[in-house]
Design a protein around this motif. Structure first.
Motif, PDB file in Angstrom:
ATOM      1  N   GLU A 164       3.635   0.042  -5.233  1.00  0.00           N
ATOM      2  CA  GLU A 164       2.509   0.593  -5.993  1.00  0.00           C
ATOM      3  C   GLU A 164       3.032   1.367  -7.193  1.00  0.00           C
ATOM      4  OE1 GLU A 164      -0.010   2.907  -3.533  1.00  0.00           O
ATOM      5  OE2 GLU A 164      -0.318   1.316  -2.053  1.00  0.00           O
ATOM      6  N   SER A 188       3.271   5.442  -5.251  1.00  0.00           N
ATOM      7  CA  SER A 188       2.085   5.933  -4.531  1.00  0.00           C
ATOM      8  C   SER A 188       1.092   6.660  -5.427  1.00  0.00           C
ATOM      9  CB  SER A 188       2.504   6.848  -3.371  1.00  0.00           C
ATOM     10  OG  SER A 188       3.373   6.190  -2.491  1.00  0.00           O
ATOM     11  N   HIS A 210       5.639  14.173  -4.091  1.00  0.00           N
ATOM     12  CA  HIS A 210       4.592  13.836  -5.055  1.00  0.00           C
ATOM     13  C   HIS A 210       4.365  15.018  -6.002  1.00  0.00           C
ATOM     14  CE1 HIS A 210       3.743  10.788  -1.969  1.00  0.00           C
ATOM     15  NE2 HIS A 210       3.259  10.096  -2.977  1.00  0.00           N
ATOM     16  N   SER A 240      -4.570  10.330  -0.355  1.00  0.00           N
ATOM     17  CA  SER A 240      -3.492   9.398  -0.008  1.00  0.00           C
ATOM     18  C   SER A 240      -3.916   8.391   1.048  1.00  0.00           C
ATOM     19  CB  SER A 240      -2.263  10.179   0.478  1.00  0.00           C
ATOM     20  OG  SER A 240      -2.586  10.978   1.603  1.00  0.00           O
ATOM     21  N   PRO A 242      -4.840   4.913   2.725  1.00  0.00           N
ATOM     22  CA  PRO A 242      -4.488   3.524   2.428  1.00  0.00           C
ATOM     23  C   PRO A 242      -5.710   2.671   2.129  1.00  0.00           C
ATOM     24  CG  PRO A 242      -4.412   3.905   4.788  1.00  0.00           C
ATOM     25  CD  PRO A 242      -4.634   5.244   4.140  1.00  0.00           C
TER      26      PRO A 242
END
Length: 339
Positions: A164, A188, A210, A240, A242
């Motif tokens: 990603e 991410s 992050h 976060s 999915p």
């Protein structure tokens, strides 16, 4: 959403399932737009409503075609399936979501035999097309966090090779490209916000957690703003999940008065409101609302107050707890004393 002087929303009245409704603010002007899926089941308008060129785009299931792309001008006859992207019965969903009005086109994430990819529409059936098969085959690249900055579309996608990462598009297949391979395992990226020609987002380069990043659409111009929580820990928080639909409308990063506001922790303080002007020195905590390592901001999935920040009447509002009063409504003008 509001189009003209009419508000559009979903509701159920006991005779119909959850469907598209409209209201002019009075009992007399509040009515069902169309019973898309007759009966009590409802048409599964699960991904919100987006105004585009005086029309409303949304995903719906009429009980025959599955969840597909629909459009409405606010009338019964003007509400119809725009395109059956995955032909078949009710189980053949294209499940379009993440709609973004970008002027001449609206972009969104949708599925067909090639998996979930980036699509665009001009409001016509013929003008509703896939932009690019980013991840060839049927796996799909799952575009998320669609944002326009300086006339360029930015988004997060997985091409099956880089994980990603940050992509950009001018609406053409050749003009849809990877901006930067931030991390070998995928950075991410979930949420983005644009300020001028710059997009801000939460990402990891694989060596640190992050943090807040920025990009002008070039590889060299894509870099971390500040390592707020040094080391492998994450300083900048964001959705976060999915599942892309769970992050829709979940704002933990927003623009206010030309700066980006977000939720972050530096390790000495819990999750607090932070602000950046795009520079390292200009990235600071607005206020330590709940002193110590405990967090004041609560805006995770599952809370009814799912968005951290929203602007109203030239002020920024958010939900927080100072440790004494519980979760309450707070506001700021961007300064510590402005709370």
């Amino acid at each position: 959403v509001v189009m003209g002087d009419i508000a559009y929303f979903t509701a159920q009245d006991g005779d119909h399932g959850r469907e598209l409704w409209r209201s002019g603010g009075t009992n007399e002007t509040t009515a069902l737009v169309k019973d898309i899926r007759p009966g009590a089941t409802g048409s599964e308008i699960n991904h919100g409503l987006t105004v585009f060129n005086d029309l409303i785009l949304f995903s719906a299931n009429d009980g025959t075609h599955g969840e597909e792309l629909w459009i409405s001008d606010g009338t019964d006859n003007g509400t119809f399936m725009l395109k059956d992207m995955v032909e078949g019965d009710e189980s053949s969903d294209s499940d379009p979501l993440g709609f973004l009005d970008a002027g001449d086109f609206a972009y969104f994430s949708g599925s067909n035999a090639s998996g979930r990819e980036l699509w665009k529409t001009d409001g016509t059936t013929a003008g509703t097309v896939r932009v690019k098969d980013i991840n060839p085959g049927n796996s799909g690249s799952t575009p998320q966090a669609l944002t326009v900055a300086g006339g360029t579309l930015f988004f997060n996608a997985n091409d099956g090779t880089h994980g990603e990462e940050l992509w950009k598009s001018d609406g053409t297949e050749d003009g849809t490209v990877l901006v930067k391979d931030i991390s070998s395992g995928g950075s991410s990226i979930i949420e983005m916000v644009s300020i001028g020609n710059i997009v801000y987002f939460r990402a990891t380069d694989g060596s640190i957690g992050h943090e807040l990043w920025r990009s002008d659409g070039t590889e060299d111009g894509t870099h971390m703003v500040k390592d707020i929580y040094p080391g492998e820990n994450s300083g900048a928080y964001g959705c976060s999940s999915p599942m892309p639909h769970e992050c829709e409308g979940h704002k933990m990063l927003t623009e206010y008065n030309g700066k980006a506001y977000f939720s972050a922790s530096d390790g000495e303080h819990g999750s607090e409101p932070w602000v950046t002007d795009g520079t390292k020195n200009g990235t600071v905590m607005v206020k330590d609302i709940r002193p110590g390592e405990s967090s004041s901001l609560y805006c995770s999935i599952g809370y009814s107050f799912s968005s951290c920040f929203f602007e109203y009447n030239e002020l920024l509002f958010f939900q927080a707890s100072d440790g004494e009063h519980g979760h309450e409504l707070w506001r700021t003008d961007g300064t510590e004393d402005g709370h």
